[in-house]
Design a protein around this motif. Structure first.
Motif, PDB file in Angstrom:
ATOM      1  N   SER A  97       0.834  -1.199   0.000  1.00 32.07           N
ATOM      2  CA  SER A  97       0.000   0.000   0.000  1.00 32.07           C
ATOM      3  C   SER A  97       0.872   1.254   0.000  1.00 32.07           C
ATOM      4  O   SER A  97       0.609   2.214  -0.733  1.00 32.07           O
ATOM      5  N   GLN A 100       2.427   1.650  -3.411  1.00 29.08           N
ATOM      6  CA  GLN A 100       1.439   2.121  -4.375  1.00 29.08           C
ATOM      7  C   GLN A 100       1.222   3.629  -4.223  1.00 29.08           C
ATOM      8  O   GLN A 100       1.138   4.359  -5.209  1.00 29.08           O
ATOM      9  N   SER A 101       1.163   4.098  -2.988  1.00 24.34           N
ATOM     10  CA  SER A 101       1.015   5.539  -2.746  1.00 24.34           C
ATOM     11  C   SER A 101       2.208   6.308  -3.286  1.00 24.34           C
ATOM     12  O   SER A 101       2.057   7.363  -3.909  1.00 24.34           O
ATOM     13  N   ALA A 103       4.212   5.339  -5.722  1.00 26.35           N
ATOM     14  CA  ALA A 103       4.152   5.268  -7.183  1.00 26.35           C
ATOM     15  C   ALA A 103       3.166   6.292  -7.739  1.00 26.35           C
ATOM     16  O   ALA A 103       3.443   6.944  -8.767  1.00 26.35           O
ATOM     17  N   GLU A 104       2.038   6.479  -7.077  1.00 22.30           N
ATOM     18  CA  GLU A 104       1.044   7.459  -7.529  1.00 22.30           C
ATOM     19  C   GLU A 104       1.588   8.874  -7.434  1.00 22.30           C
ATOM     20  O   GLU A 104       1.390   9.714  -8.324  1.00 22.30           O
ATOM     21  N   ILE A 105       2.342   9.146  -6.365  1.00 19.95           N
ATOM     22  CA  ILE A 105       2.939  10.477  -6.192  1.00 19.95           C
ATOM     23  C   ILE A 105       3.972  10.730  -7.291  1.00 19.95           C
ATOM     24  O   ILE A 105       4.000  11.789  -7.919  1.00 19.95           O
ATOM     25  N   GLN A 107       4.142   9.301 -10.227  1.00 15.71           N
ATOM     26  CA  GLN A 107       3.433   9.459 -11.529  1.00 15.71           C
ATOM     27  C   GLN A 107       2.837  10.858 -11.637  1.00 15.71           C
ATOM     28  O   GLN A 107       2.857  11.475 -12.706  1.00 15.71           O
ATOM     29  N   GLY A 108       2.310  11.386 -10.566  1.00 17.31           N
ATOM     30  CA  GLY A 108       1.773  12.745 -10.564  1.00 17.31           C
ATOM     31  C   GLY A 108       2.838  13.780 -10.828  1.00 17.31           C
ATOM     32  O   GLY A 108       2.626  14.748 -11.560  1.00 17.31           O
TER      33      GLY A 108
END
Length: 113
Positions: A97, A100-101, A103-105, A107-108
């Motif tokens: 988790s 994943q957080s 990775a999202e940051i 990507q942003g």
């Protein structure tokens, strides 16, 4: 006699050829009176209650035969292993988790460039 050491309120018990009140027996055996009384109420023999005879062990206190002991060990190990597996699964899920957080940051940040 003074006090209540041998009044009619006290139960008299006999062991061997000696008969005394429960209070007198407790004093002679160096134990609290209520310990003796509660042992007798729980069905202990007079000899067991007074400590002259060994009290048989409860089944849970008796030694297990080797097969029972092995089975108990296997059950304990299975439980320990399952608990460890569950703990590791929770740690893995938490780490996934967090990744994943992150990775999202990332990507942003990349998308804003």
């Amino acid at each position: 006699m003074t006090g209540n050491s041998d009044t009619s309120q006290n139960k008299f018990i006999t062991y061997g050829d000696e008969s005394y009140s429960t209070r007198a027996w407790a004093k002679r055996r160096g134990m609290p009176h209520m310990t003796l009384v509660s042992r007798l109420k729980r069905g202990w023999s007079v000899g067991e209650a007074l400590g002259f005879e060994e009290r048989p062990l409860k089944p849970s206190e008796q030694e297990m035969d080797p097969m029972q002991e092995a089975l108990r060990w296997i059950q304990d190990e299975c439980t320990r292993t399952k608990n460890e597996h569950d703990r590791l699964r929770k740690e893995r899920d938490s780490a996934m988790s967090a990744l994943q957080s992150i990775a999202e940051i990332v990507q942003g940040v990349i998308a804003k460039r």
